[in-house]
Design a protein around this motif. Structure first.
Motif, PDB file in Angstrom:
ATOM      1  N   TYR A  70       0.832  -1.212   0.000  1.00 45.49           N
ATOM      2  CA  TYR A  70       0.000   0.000   0.000  1.00 45.49           C
ATOM      3  C   TYR A  70       0.862   1.256   0.000  1.00 45.49           C
ATOM      4  CZ  TYR A  70      -2.397   3.996   1.978  1.00 45.49           C
ATOM      5  OH  TYR A  70      -2.847   5.272   2.211  1.00 45.49           O
ATOM      6  N   SER A  71       1.895   1.294   0.872  1.00 47.25           N
ATOM      7  CA  SER A  71       2.675   2.527   1.038  1.00 47.25           C
ATOM      8  C   SER A  71       3.374   2.964  -0.240  1.00 47.25           C
ATOM      9  CB  SER A  71       3.693   2.355   2.161  1.00 47.25           C
ATOM     10  OG  SER A  71       4.596   1.315   1.866  1.00 47.25           O
ATOM     11  N   ALA A  72       3.664   1.989  -1.126  1.00 45.72           N
ATOM     12  CA  ALA A  72       4.332   2.324  -2.396  1.00 45.72           C
ATOM     13  C   ALA A  72       3.343   2.399  -3.555  1.00 45.72           C
ATOM     14  CB  ALA A  72       5.404   1.290  -2.693  1.00 45.72           C
ATOM     15  N   SER A  73       2.037   2.302  -3.253  1.00 46.06           N
ATOM     16  CA  SER A  73       1.025   2.262  -4.306  1.00 46.06           C
ATOM     17  C   SER A  73       0.638   3.650  -4.802  1.00 46.06           C
ATOM     18  CB  SER A  73      -0.233   1.541  -3.797  1.00 46.06           C
ATOM     19  OG  SER A  73      -0.893   2.326  -2.817  1.00 46.06           O
ATOM     20  N   LYS A  74      -0.051   3.668  -5.938  1.00 49.66           N
ATOM     21  CA  LYS A  74      -0.541   4.922  -6.516  1.00 49.66           C
ATOM     22  C   LYS A  74      -1.575   5.574  -5.603  1.00 49.66           C
ATOM     23  CE  LYS A  74      -2.517   6.708 -10.830  1.00 49.66           C
ATOM     24  NZ  LYS A  74      -3.065   6.332 -12.165  1.00 49.66           N
ATOM     25  N   ILE A  75      -2.410   4.749  -4.964  1.00 47.78           N
ATOM     26  CA  ILE A  75      -3.441   5.276  -4.051  1.00 47.78           C
ATOM     27  C   ILE A  75      -2.792   6.017  -2.894  1.00 47.78           C
ATOM     28  CG2 ILE A  75      -5.249   4.612  -2.400  1.00 47.78           C
ATOM     29  CD1 ILE A  75      -5.907   2.254  -4.235  1.00 47.78           C
ATOM     30  N   ALA A  76      -1.750   5.407  -2.275  1.00 42.48           N
ATOM     31  CA  ALA A  76      -1.059   6.036  -1.146  1.00 42.48           C
ATOM     32  C   ALA A  76      -0.395   7.334  -1.570  1.00 42.48           C
ATOM     33  CB  ALA A  76      -0.029   5.074  -0.568  1.00 42.48           C
ATOM     34  N   ALA A  77       0.189   7.334  -2.777  1.00 42.05           N
ATOM     35  CA  ALA A  77       0.847   8.542  -3.289  1.00 42.05           C
ATOM     36  C   ALA A  77      -0.160   9.676  -3.493  1.00 42.05           C
ATOM     37  CB  ALA A  77       1.567   8.232  -4.594  1.00 42.05           C
ATOM     38  N   GLN A  78      -1.383   9.326  -3.918  1.00 42.67           N
ATOM     39  CA  GLN A  78      -2.432  10.341  -4.096  1.00 42.67           C
ATOM     40  C   GLN A  78      -2.950  10.851  -2.754  1.00 42.67           C
ATOM     41  OE1 GLN A  78      -5.191   8.072  -6.473  1.00 42.67           O
ATOM     42  NE2 GLN A  78      -4.299   8.754  -8.414  1.00 42.67           N
ATOM     43  N   GLU A  79      -3.056   9.942  -1.779  1.00 42.57           N
ATOM     44  CA  GLU A  79      -3.582  10.329  -0.467  1.00 42.57           C
ATOM     45  C   GLU A  79      -2.573  11.124   0.358  1.00 42.57           C
ATOM     46  OE1 GLU A  79      -6.859   6.878   0.570  1.00 42.57           O
ATOM     47  OE2 GLU A  79      -4.777   6.492   1.094  1.00 42.57           O
ATOM     48  N   TYR A  80      -1.288  10.704   0.290  1.00 40.39           N
ATOM     49  CA  TYR A  80      -0.245  11.355   1.096  1.00 40.39           C
ATOM     50  C   TYR A  80       0.970  11.652   0.220  1.00 40.39           C
ATOM     51  CZ  TYR A  80      -3.208   9.079   4.568  1.00 40.39           C
ATOM     52  OH  TYR A  80      -4.283   8.642   5.302  1.00 40.39           O
ATOM     53  N   PRO A  81       0.835  12.603  -0.704  1.00 42.30           N
ATOM     54  CA  PRO A  81       1.898  12.848  -1.684  1.00 42.30           C
ATOM     55  C   PRO A  81       3.213  13.352  -1.083  1.00 42.30           C
ATOM     56  CG  PRO A  81       0.211  14.555  -1.796  1.00 42.30           C
ATOM     57  CD  PRO A  81      -0.316  13.495  -0.904  1.00 42.30           C
ATOM     58  N   ASP A  82       3.151  14.002   0.072  1.00 38.14           N
ATOM     59  CA  ASP A  82       4.349  14.615   0.647  1.00 38.14           C
ATOM     60  C   ASP A  82       5.006  13.766   1.733  1.00 38.14           C
ATOM     61  OD1 ASP A  82       3.881  16.884  -0.969  1.00 38.14           O
ATOM     62  OD2 ASP A  82       2.464  17.674   0.513  1.00 38.14           O
ATOM     63  N   LEU A  83       4.489  12.554   1.949  1.00 33.35           N
ATOM     64  CA  LEU A  83       5.017  11.717   3.025  1.00 33.35           C
ATOM     65  C   LEU A  83       5.886  10.591   2.485  1.00 33.35           C
ATOM     66  CD1 LEU A  83       1.929  11.330   5.405  1.00 33.35           C
ATOM     67  CD2 LEU A  83       3.814  12.968   5.552  1.00 33.35           C
ATOM     68  N   ASP A  84       6.866  10.190   3.299  1.00 31.78           N
ATOM     69  CA  ASP A  84       7.735   9.075   2.956  1.00 31.78           C
ATOM     70  C   ASP A  84       6.936   7.771   3.001  1.00 31.78           C
ATOM     71  OD1 ASP A  84      10.690   8.141   2.690  1.00 31.78           O
ATOM     72  OD2 ASP A  84       9.864   6.873   4.265  1.00 31.78           O
ATOM     73  N   VAL A  85       7.362   6.788   2.203  1.00 30.30           N
ATOM     74  CA  VAL A  85       6.626   5.514   2.151  1.00 30.30           C
ATOM     75  C   VAL A  85       6.565   4.837   3.513  1.00 30.30           C
ATOM     76  CG1 VAL A  85       7.016   5.038  -0.296  1.00 30.30           C
ATOM     77  CG2 VAL A  85       8.724   4.319   1.383  1.00 30.30           C
ATOM     78  N   THR A  86       7.605   5.006   4.345  1.00 32.52           N
ATOM     79  CA  THR A  86       7.613   4.363   5.669  1.00 32.52           C
ATOM     80  C   THR A  86       6.531   4.947   6.571  1.00 32.52           C
ATOM     81  OG1 THR A  86       9.310   5.915   6.426  1.00 32.52           O
ATOM     82  CG2 THR A  86      10.061   3.796   5.544  1.00 32.52           C
ATOM     83  N   ILE A  87       6.290   6.239   6.462  1.00 30.90           N
ATOM     84  CA  ILE A  87       5.240   6.885   7.271  1.00 30.90           C
ATOM     85  C   ILE A  87       3.859   6.475   6.757  1.00 30.90           C
ATOM     86  CG2 ILE A  87       4.287   9.088   8.067  1.00 30.90           C
ATOM     87  CD1 ILE A  87       7.085   8.334   9.182  1.00 30.90           C
ATOM     88  N   ARG A  88       3.732   6.320   5.441  1.00 31.11           N
ATOM     89  CA  ARG A  88       2.458   5.831   4.881  1.00 31.11           C
ATOM     90  C   ARG A  88       2.137   4.452   5.450  1.00 31.11           C
ATOM     91  NH1 ARG A  88       3.991   6.904  -1.411  1.00 31.11           N
ATOM     92  NH2 ARG A  88       4.076   9.185  -1.379  1.00 31.11           N
ATOM     93  N   GLY A  89       3.179   3.624   5.637  1.00 29.60           N
ATOM     94  CA  GLY A  89       2.981   2.299   6.224  1.00 29.60           C
ATOM     95  C   GLY A  89       2.453   2.397   7.644  1.00 29.60           C
ATOM     96  N   ALA A  90       2.975   3.327   8.433  1.00 32.33           N
ATOM     97  CA  ALA A  90       2.509   3.515   9.814  1.00 32.33           C
ATOM     98  C   ALA A  90       1.064   4.012   9.838  1.00 32.33           C
ATOM     99  CB  ALA A  90       3.427   4.502  10.531  1.00 32.33           C
ATOM    100  N   ILE A  91       0.726   4.876   8.876  1.00 28.10           N
ATOM    101  CA  ILE A  91      -0.663   5.361   8.767  1.00 28.10           C
ATOM    102  C   ILE A  91      -1.586   4.184   8.463  1.00 28.10           C
ATOM    103  CG2 ILE A  91      -2.246   6.791   7.407  1.00 28.10           C
ATOM    104  CD1 ILE A  91       0.092   8.738   6.946  1.00 28.10           C
TER     105      ILE A  91
END
Length: 496
Positions: free
Chosen positions: A403-424
């Motif tokens: 998820y953290s490296a997906s297109k959806i995650a990039a659209q939802e949290y464009p300014d965050l690092d992939v590791t932080i997206r994983g924690a979210i």
């Protein structure tokens, strides 16, 4: 369409008018959840489970009827479509029996029988099939040993193509055949397949998970398999039922031809078909388990109205933190190093207590990956020594990295690092599992074994259907639901 509806009436409990309505709705692009919820008056109140089952039967019935028409056309093009053949095609209830009927009329490339037919040996083969000549009379008519062999090749293929013989031997193999497993060239004596060596099991009783495991070993060239049957019994039946009763001494040549057809053509062909059927059964069983596991995962009760801290644990790179509010909105991030090699308890304590005070954090979701146990011990110590009163639980982080490296995650949290997206994602899974998990390819959620060995299209459809049905059964909060969740709602879809 009338033939299809007649077939569906015989296979489903639904009434004719409801079947017609459902087919019309499906043709218009309506989804099963949409039909189940918003068109009850057209379906007699059929549930989504009933409609899913109907859809499966409808698609297989449609495929069967289309194949019947295609086979009639192909045989008619050869100028041999008799009333008897047409009737047998119309009566066929499965694709397999249909293919058995068509098999004798198929074009066969570079077979021994095709070569013999091209040499004009069909009349000789017909003479041998009747077996009315003595051995010497037949040899005289054949003129050469090569011609005798050619006639036998024609009869071998003719026997192997007989629908009744194929069906009888297929049924016998399914009921009494043994799956025998042996070592292959690349077998590892200490590997995962060591318990399967010299394994023999009746294929009628082999569990789907074991069959998939064995065939994975075959694919990896560690195992080889063979289905054994009682050939002696089949040969006795050939003598009893296939050789003309008043056969002359040339019957030995006819029997040899049929035996050749059995061993060289029919048995290998039926073995492939049986493997295909076993694979299909195993796939359906395994995919059913995947669907059930996914259903349980998505239906995990949500933790509502809590501000949550998501923790993606690690050793060297530290535990990534993400705070989300009661509506799932991202608030703040951070990194702490409470575990080896740094073991920085003081700084980690200060960071967590500051975040807890600032956002009134109610609970903590800790990923179950590397350093999860050590991170749990840190929060337990925090509660004991500092009276932090932080309720924590462990959450599966399967698919979080996907998820953290997906297109959806990039659209939802464009300014965050992939590791932080994983924690979210970890925090979101505790807050509302369904809303978080629909963003991830179900195959990445670890919902079953052998997911890479089963039919991928069938698996994808099953998992998509389960997700769609559950989202529509539970419903969504229209004010906080993500686009990914709303896309599964009947009548909305991804585009809208």
């Amino acid at each position: 369409m009338n033939a299809l509806i007649t077939l569906l009436i015989s296979k489903t409990p639904l009434k004719k008018e409801h079947i017609s309505n459902i087919l019309q709705l499906l043709d218009e692009g309506a989804t099963i959840p949409f039909i189940a919820r918003y068109r009850k008056e057209m379906t007699g109140g059929a549930s989504d489970d009933t409609l899913r089952e109907f859809e499966t039967i409808y698609l297989s019935s449609k495929k069967l009827l289309e194949r019947k028409e295609e086979i009639k056309r192909l045989i008619e093009e050869k100028g041999v479509l008799s009333t008897r053949i047409k009737e047998s095609i119309d009566k066929a209830e499965t694709l397999r029996s249909l293919e058995d009927i068509y098999r004798p009329y198929k074009e066969k490339k570079s077979s021994r029988a095709a070569t013999a037919i091209a040499k004009g040996l069909v009349p000789l083969a017909n003479t041998l099939e009747r077996a009315r000549l003595s051995l010497n009379e037949f040899k005289k008519e054949a003129q050469t040993q090569e011609n005798i062999k050619g006639a036998q090749d024609i009869l071998a293929e003719r026997y192997a193509d007989m629908p009744r013989e194929r069906e009888a031997i297929r049924n016998s193999m399914m009921r009494f055949g043994l799956l025998e497993v042996k070592k292959a060239k690349s077998f590892d004596e200490k590997g995962v397949y060591k318990n399967f060596v010299a394994h023999s099991e009746k294929i009628a009783y082999i569990p789907s998970h074991r069959y998939l495991a064995i065939m994975r070993g075959v694919k990896e060239k560690e195992l080889s398999v063979k289905i054994s049957v009682d050939i002696a019994r089949i040969e006795e039946n050939i003598k009893k039922y296939k050789i003309p009763r008043k056969a002359s001494s040339s019957q030995s040549l006819l029997f040899d031809a049929y035996k050749d057809g059995l061993k060289r053509l029919l048995l290998p062909s039926i073995e492939r078909e049986v493997h295909a059927e076993l694979k299909e059964r195993a796939d359906i069983a395994a995919i059913g388990v995947f669907g059930k596991n996914l259903s349980q995962l998505l239906m995990t009760p949500p933790v509502s109205k809590w501000v949550l801290l998501g923790v993606d644990p690690a050793f060297r790179t530290g535990c990534k933190l993400a705070v989300i509010d009661e509506n799932g909105n991202y608030l703040e991030q951070g990194v702490i190093y409470p575990t080896a090699p740094k073991n920085d308890y003081e700084s980690s304590k200060t960071k967590i207590l500051a975040l807890a005070k600032k956002y009134h954090i109610n609970g903590v979701a800790i990923g179950n990956g590397t350093a999860s146990r050590e991170t749990q011990e840190f929060f337990a110590t925090l509660n004991e020594k500092e009276d932090a009163k932080l309720t924590y639980t462990v959450v599966s982080e399967a698919g979080a990295s996907v998820y953290s490296a997906s297109k959806i995650a990039a659209q939802e949290y464009p300014d965050l690092d992939v590791t932080i997206r994983g924690a979210i994602s970890i925090a979101q899974r505790l807050r509302d599992p369904m809303a978080a998990l629909v963003k991830i390819d179900p195959k990445s959620l670890g919902v079953g074994q052998y997911q890479h060995d089963v039919d991928q299209k069938l698996l994808e459809k099953k998992l998509s259907d389960v997700t769609q049905d559950l989202v529509n059964r539970v419903g969504v909060d229209i004010n906080s639901a993500s686009a990914s969740l709303l896309a599964h709602v009947a009548g909305i879809g991804a585009k809208l």
